[in-house]
Enzyme design. Structure first.
Site, PDB file in Angstrom:
ATOM      1  N   CYS A  40       0.831  -1.200   0.000  1.00  0.00           N
ATOM      2  CA  CYS A  40       0.000   0.000   0.000  1.00  0.00           C
ATOM      3  C   CYS A  40       0.871   1.258   0.000  1.00  0.00           C
ATOM      4  CB  CYS A  40      -0.993  -0.023   1.150  1.00  0.00           C
ATOM      5  SG  CYS A  40      -2.392   1.130   0.916  1.00  0.00           S
ATOM      6  N   HIS A  58      -3.691  -5.008   0.272  1.00  0.00           N
ATOM      7  CA  HIS A  58      -3.221  -5.420   1.599  1.00  0.00           C
ATOM      8  C   HIS A  58      -3.254  -6.947   1.740  1.00  0.00           C
ATOM      9  CE1 HIS A  58      -2.755  -1.602   3.787  1.00  0.00           C
ATOM     10  NE2 HIS A  58      -3.741  -1.155   3.027  1.00  0.00           N
ATOM     11  N   GLU A 116      -1.483  -8.587   3.846  1.00  0.00           N
ATOM     12  CA  GLU A 116      -1.033  -8.925   5.202  1.00  0.00           C
ATOM     13  C   GLU A 116      -2.150  -8.927   6.240  1.00  0.00           C
ATOM     14  OE1 GLU A 116      -1.516  -4.591   5.867  1.00  0.00           O
ATOM     15  OE2 GLU A 116      -1.239  -5.934   4.171  1.00  0.00           O
TER      16      GLU A 116
END
Length: 238
Positions: free
Chosen positions: A87, A176, A178
């Site tokens: 990001c 994203h 993660e």
């Protein structure tokens, strides 16, 4: 593999990056340039991961430390270290590599599919073993141009450039990968009221839960980090 993470706020936790490091018994350390002035030594890590954050990459007046962080990222790339940007981290990589970062035509906030970019002249080895399409969590209003020499990796309906790889060892992902459940919920609770309306902005109730997407995203993230593990010390992603 020694992992070092650059974090940009207390809200931007490490999510499944931390889980991966525990599972693999990889040492994990982090630096917050907004709190310290001394960067980590380049020989103290094998992989640098640059996380997201709420600021813009050109917000120097409010965040003067951004200049120091960019200088460190540039040094890391020039030293031949593998780097993953997520990001804001992806936007920082694009900027350091000389590409433009700017407002996207749409905000993307919520779970939306991204597709691997494979064409006749674009078949990155990095994509081998990764899904052709995966629904991932997005939370951004900005995008970037591809740096000179970079190879396009992912795109979505709302954002053309969702990822690239540079010099076979530097990877930028606008989405994203993660996130885990707590990470998603904290982002929604903190910033959900500021998201506004648009074709790629989901309602809060659509973002919560989504156990299937969370599981698939975790598997994707682990595969990506496995690729970095394979090339740690070699300087080339496969």
């Amino acid at each position: 593999m020694k992992i070092h993470v650059l974090q940009h706020s207390a809200l931007n936790t490490l999510g499944t990056v931390e889980e991966y490091s525990r599972t693999k018994n990889h040492p994990l350390e982090s630096t917050r340039f907004y709190k310290i002035t001394n960067p980590p030594a380049l020989d103290s890590f094998d992989l640098l991961i640059i996380m997201g954050g709420p600021m813009g990459i050109y917000d120097y007046e409010e965040n003067p430390w951004l200049r120091d962080e960019k200088a460190f990222i540039k040094q890391t790339i020039e030293a031949g270290k593998p780097v993953l940007g997520i990001c804001l981290g992806a936007q920082l990589l694009a900027d350091v590599l000389g590409a433009r970062v700017y407002e996207n035509g749409h905000r993307e906030m919520g779970w939306f599919p991204v597709k691997a970019v494979r064409t006749e002249g674009n078949k990155p080895e990095f994509l081998e073993g990764l899904p052709e399409e995966i629904t991932v969590f997005n939370w951004h209003s900005r995008t970037f141009d591809l740096p000179a020499g970079a190879v396009h990796l992912f795109r979505s309906e709302g954002c053309k450039n969702q990822g690239f790889i540079y010099n076979d060892r530097v990877v930028a992902l606008q989405f994203h990968p993660e996130v885990h459940k707590e990470r998603v919920e904290s982002m929604i609770m903190r910033f959900g009221g500021e998201s506004g309306n648009g074709p790629f902005i989901q309602k809060k109730e659509e973002m919560f839960g989504q156990e299937k997407y969370l599981a698939e995203t975790k598997k994707f993230m682990f595969k990506v980090l496995d690729k970095f593990e394979e090339i740690a010390g070699q300087g080339r992603l496969r």
